[in-house]
Design an enzyme around this catalytic site. Structure first.
Site, PDB file in Angstrom:
ATOM      1  N   TYR A  53      -7.173   1.589   7.286  1.00 43.01           N
ATOM      2  CA  TYR A  53      -6.994   3.307   7.688  1.00 43.01           C
ATOM      3  C   TYR A  53      -7.376   3.621   9.221  1.00 43.01           C
ATOM      4  CZ  TYR A  53      -6.204   4.497   2.997  1.00 43.01           C
ATOM      5  OH  TYR A  53      -5.389   4.829   1.884  1.00 43.01           O
ATOM      6  N   ASN A  87       0.671  13.861   2.565  1.00 47.05           N
ATOM      7  CA  ASN A  87       0.192  12.808   3.695  1.00 47.05           C
ATOM      8  C   ASN A  87      -0.787  13.024   4.309  1.00 47.05           C
ATOM      9  OD1 ASN A  87       3.096  12.436   3.694  1.00 47.05           O
ATOM     10  ND2 ASN A  87       3.675  13.748   5.175  1.00 47.05           N
ATOM     11  N   HIS A 104      -4.032  14.491  -0.731  1.00 46.55           N
ATOM     12  CA  HIS A 104      -4.439  13.270  -0.843  1.00 46.55           C
ATOM     13  C   HIS A 104      -5.556  12.983   0.171  1.00 46.55           C
ATOM     14  CE1 HIS A 104      -0.651  12.090  -3.396  1.00 46.55           C
ATOM     15  NE2 HIS A 104      -1.659  12.708  -3.929  1.00 46.55           N
ATOM     16  N   CYS A 112     -19.663   9.175   3.540  1.00 45.60           N
ATOM     17  CA  CYS A 112     -20.322   8.170   2.876  1.00 45.60           C
ATOM     18  C   CYS A 112     -19.910   7.773   1.488  1.00 45.60           C
ATOM     19  CB  CYS A 112     -21.768   8.382   3.126  1.00 45.60           C
ATOM     20  SG  CYS A 112     -22.795   7.213   2.293  1.00 45.60           S
TER      21      CYS A 112
HETATM   22  C1  BV8 Z   1      -5.298  11.196 -10.437  1.00 46.32           C
HETATM   23  C2  BV8 Z   1      -3.731   7.567  -0.559  1.00 46.32           C
HETATM   24  C3  BV8 Z   1      -6.753  11.572 -11.970  1.00 46.32           C
HETATM   25  C4  BV8 Z   1      -3.770   8.132   0.942  1.00 46.32           C
HETATM   26  C5  BV8 Z   1      -2.231   7.832  -2.248  1.00 46.32           C
HETATM   27  C6  BV8 Z   1       1.095   6.655 -15.080  1.00 46.32           C
HETATM   28  C7  BV8 Z   1       1.982   7.809 -15.088  1.00 46.32           C
HETATM   29  C8  BV8 Z   1       1.830   8.941 -14.382  1.00 46.32           C
HETATM   30  C9  BV8 Z   1       0.604   8.990 -13.619  1.00 46.32           C
HETATM   31  C10 BV8 Z   1      -0.204   7.826 -13.298  1.00 46.32           C
HETATM   32  C11 BV8 Z   1       0.135   6.697 -14.238  1.00 46.32           C
HETATM   33  N1  BV8 Z   1      -0.999   6.004 -13.865  1.00 46.32           N
HETATM   34  C12 BV8 Z   1      -1.679   6.152 -13.254  1.00 46.32           C
HETATM   35  C13 BV8 Z   1      -1.278   7.662 -12.752  1.00 46.32           C
HETATM   36  C14 BV8 Z   1      -1.962   8.640 -11.850  1.00 46.32           C
HETATM   37  C15 BV8 Z   1      -1.656   7.953 -10.614  1.00 46.32           C
HETATM   38  C16 BV8 Z   1       0.017   8.067 -10.122  1.00 46.32           C
HETATM   39  O1  BV8 Z   1       0.652   8.917  -9.915  1.00 46.32           O
HETATM   40  N2  BV8 Z   1       0.194   6.661 -10.221  1.00 46.32           N
HETATM   41  C17 BV8 Z   1       1.857   6.751 -10.155  1.00 46.32           C
HETATM   42  C18 BV8 Z   1       2.269   5.812  -8.777  1.00 46.32           C
HETATM   43  C19 BV8 Z   1       2.432   6.094 -11.254  1.00 46.32           C
HETATM   44  N3  BV8 Z   1      -2.162   9.202  -9.538  1.00 46.32           N
HETATM   45  C20 BV8 Z   1      -3.538   8.893  -9.226  1.00 46.32           C
HETATM   46  O2  BV8 Z   1      -4.158   8.210  -9.360  1.00 46.32           O
HETATM   47  C21 BV8 Z   1      -3.872  10.485  -8.578  1.00 46.32           C
HETATM   48  N4  BV8 Z   1      -5.237  10.739  -9.190  1.00 46.32           N
HETATM   49  O3  BV8 Z   1      -4.377  11.086 -11.061  1.00 46.32           O
HETATM   50  O4  BV8 Z   1      -6.499  11.205 -10.645  1.00 46.32           O
HETATM   51  C22 BV8 Z   1      -8.376  11.720 -12.223  1.00 46.32           C
HETATM   52  C23 BV8 Z   1      -8.779  13.148 -12.511  1.00 46.32           C
HETATM   53  C24 BV8 Z   1     -10.172  13.083 -12.769  1.00 46.32           C
HETATM   54  C25 BV8 Z   1     -11.098  12.057 -12.409  1.00 46.32           C
HETATM   55  C26 BV8 Z   1     -10.633  10.892 -11.916  1.00 46.32           C
HETATM   56  C27 BV8 Z   1      -9.199  10.653 -12.038  1.00 46.32           C
HETATM   57  C28 BV8 Z   1      -4.172  10.194  -7.012  1.00 46.32           C
HETATM   58  C29 BV8 Z   1      -2.748   9.930  -6.194  1.00 46.32           C
HETATM   59  C30 BV8 Z   1      -3.212   9.552  -4.783  1.00 46.32           C
HETATM   60  C31 BV8 Z   1      -2.981   8.373  -4.488  1.00 46.32           C
HETATM   61  N5  BV8 Z   1      -3.178   8.147  -3.036  1.00 46.32           N
HETATM   62  N6  BV8 Z   1      -2.411   7.725  -1.180  1.00 46.32           N
HETATM   63  C32 BV8 Z   1      -2.708   7.148   1.846  1.00 46.32           C
HETATM   64  O5  BV8 Z   1      -3.276   6.022   1.977  1.00 46.32           O
HETATM   65  O6  BV8 Z   1      -1.670   7.858   2.270  1.00 46.32           O
HETATM   66  S1  BV8 Z   1      -0.456   7.940  -2.871  1.00 46.32           S
HETATM   67  C33 BV8 Z   1       0.622   7.575  -1.794  1.00 46.32           C
HETATM   68  O7  BV8 Z   1       1.778   7.806  -2.550  1.00 46.32           O
HETATM   69  C34 BV8 Z   1       0.469   8.096  -0.226  1.00 46.32           C
HETATM   70  O8  BV8 Z   1      -0.433   8.814  -0.132  1.00 46.32           O
HETATM   71  C35 BV8 Z   1       1.650   9.083  -0.673  1.00 46.32           C
HETATM   72  O9  BV8 Z   1       1.187  10.563  -0.569  1.00 46.32           O
HETATM   73  C36 BV8 Z   1       2.136   9.161  -1.988  1.00 46.32           C
HETATM   74  C37 BV8 Z   1       3.432   9.463  -2.319  1.00 46.32           C
HETATM   75  O10 BV8 Z   1       4.412   8.786  -1.443  1.00 46.32           O
HETATM   76  P1  BV8 Z   1       5.405   9.582  -0.748  1.00 46.32           P
HETATM   77  O11 BV8 Z   1       4.690  10.456   0.291  1.00 46.32           O
HETATM   78  O12 BV8 Z   1       6.139  10.231  -1.539  1.00 46.32           O
HETATM   79  O13 BV8 Z   1       5.959   8.359   0.126  1.00 46.32           O
HETATM   80  P2  BV8 Z   1       6.799   7.275  -0.375  1.00 46.32           P
HETATM   81  O14 BV8 Z   1       7.065   6.071   0.623  1.00 46.32           O
HETATM   82  O15 BV8 Z   1       6.677   6.939  -1.868  1.00 46.32           O
HETATM   83  O16 BV8 Z   1       8.505   8.013  -0.326  1.00 46.32           O
HETATM   84  C38 BV8 Z   1       9.074   8.393   0.810  1.00 46.32           C
HETATM   85  C39 BV8 Z   1      10.211   9.237   0.527  1.00 46.32           C
HETATM   86  O17 BV8 Z   1      10.732   9.678   1.828  1.00 46.32           O
HETATM   87  C40 BV8 Z   1      11.195   8.332  -0.053  1.00 46.32           C
HETATM   88  O18 BV8 Z   1      11.828   8.965  -1.041  1.00 46.32           O
HETATM   89  C41 BV8 Z   1      12.265   8.182   1.036  1.00 46.32           C
HETATM   90  O19 BV8 Z   1      13.815   8.135   0.398  1.00 46.32           O
HETATM   91  C42 BV8 Z   1      12.023   9.630   1.751  1.00 46.32           C
HETATM   92  N7  BV8 Z   1      12.533   9.327   3.138  1.00 46.32           N
HETATM   93  C43 BV8 Z   1      12.610   8.519   4.082  1.00 46.32           C
HETATM   94  N8  BV8 Z   1      12.882   8.666   5.245  1.00 46.32           N
HETATM   95  C44 BV8 Z   1      13.178  10.063   5.276  1.00 46.32           C
HETATM   96  C45 BV8 Z   1      12.797  10.602   3.874  1.00 46.32           C
HETATM   97  N9  BV8 Z   1      12.952  11.898   3.662  1.00 46.32           N
HETATM   98  C46 BV8 Z   1      13.246  12.832   4.486  1.00 46.32           C
HETATM   99  N10 BV8 Z   1      13.609  12.335   5.517  1.00 46.32           N
HETATM  100  C47 BV8 Z   1      13.348  11.065   6.098  1.00 46.32           C
HETATM  101  N11 BV8 Z   1      13.758  10.656   7.343  1.00 46.32           N
HETATM  102 ZN    ZN Z   2     -24.631   7.906   2.905  1.00 48.93          ZN
END
Ligand code: BV8
Ligand code: ZN
Length: 237
Positions: A53, A87, A104, A112
């Protein structure tokens, strides 16, 4: 007109910021994004997660917003624009968007892990990417962590509520640069469509949203967004 833009890593790709999932290049080739963006990863090896990070934080100094971010900021002259972003970078703000909700978290906030207090100290320097850096300690002895949302962690309540309200009050939702697989963020366009709000997707690849979106443009953010508002009458009929 109220417009909500839901953005993902793809909108920053043309600024040179690697997206989350096509991480074949650079330091990220050696890490599993799911593993290093999880609370388990943090518990297991905080020095690796912290280094990753910190590197991403410093990398932002070397990149600029692109024409996609700038178009979204320019839309503020024509509409009430809410930017809901997955993002953790600050490129929407640097392009001039003033209403940005970070679902996110952010690379520019640290807290902390124990007492949750915000970290105001000096970050360790990172002249070049390294794989392990000991996280700083809080005055309470806890580890300082990035203020981002890891898998399995809840989203920030205020940002989430503001985003749900923004989508619900919008005349149009534009989803750009997200693979639409991470929930609950990916549920926002689905909610818009269920409420009869048109959704335009901008992504060079197909995603799980592509079939249900009102319009799905196989275009990149920097090329599609600057002229998109002018195309609305043609796109939405
Ligand atoms: C929660 C950290 C509950 C920060 C990230 C099963 C089914 C459904 C859901 C779940 C499941 N099992 C678990 C879950 C929940 C889980 C989830 O959704 N998992 C998925 C993978 C199945 N979600 C969570 O855990 C969330 N929390 O649900 O909590 C809860 C409630 C109460 C109490 C306790 C718990 C938390 C989700 C956040 C996770 N953290 N990141 C960081 O380091 O960045 S997520 C990570 O993926 C990134 O942060 C990013 O934001 C996120 C999504 O990715 P994208 O932004 O879409 O990026 P990606 O690379 O995937 O795609 C890029 C796209 O751009 C592509 O499509 C590409 O084609 C396109 N592209 C490329 N170039 C271009 C373009 N588009 C346009 N122009 C271009 N030039
Ligand atoms: Zn502390």
């Amino acid at each position: 007109m109220q417009l909500t833009v839901l953005s993902g890593a793809g909108i920053s790709a043309e600024s040179g910021v690697p997206t989350f999932r096509d991480v074949e290049t650079g330091l990220w080739a050696k890490v599993d994004p799911y593993e290093i963006s999880s609370s388990e990863g943090w518990q297991r090896h905080p020095e690796r997660v912290w280094a990753w990070y910190l590197w991403r934080h410093y990398m932002m100094d070397a990149v600029e917003p692109n024409n996609g971010h700038r178009a979204v900021a320019a839309w503020q002259d024509y509409a009430d624009v809410h930017v809901v972003t997955q993002n953790v970078d600050n490129l929407h703000e640097r392009a001039g968007s003033t209403n940005v909700h970070h679902l996110h978290g952010s690379l520019f906030e640290f807290r902390c892990d124990a007492c949750e207090s915000q970290f105001e100290g000096v970050l360790p320097a990172m002249p070049e990417p390294v794989e392990e850096v000991e996280p700083p300690l809080c005055f309470c002895g806890g580890l300082i962590r990035p203020n981002v949302v890891w898998f399995g962690e809840p989203l920030p309540e205020r940002a989430w509520q503001q985003s749900v309200a923004a989508v619900g009050n919008s005349d149009l939702v534009i989803v750009v640069g997200t693979s639409s697989i991470v929930y609950p963020a990916a549920g926002l366009p689905e909610a818009a469509l269920a409420n009869g709000i048109p959704v335009i997707e901008v992504n060079p690849q197909r995603t799980p949203l592509s079939d249900s979106a009102t319009v799905s443009l196989r275009e990149t953010a920097a090329s599609a967004l600057p002229g998109l508002l002018q195309r609305l009458p043609t796109l939405l009929g």
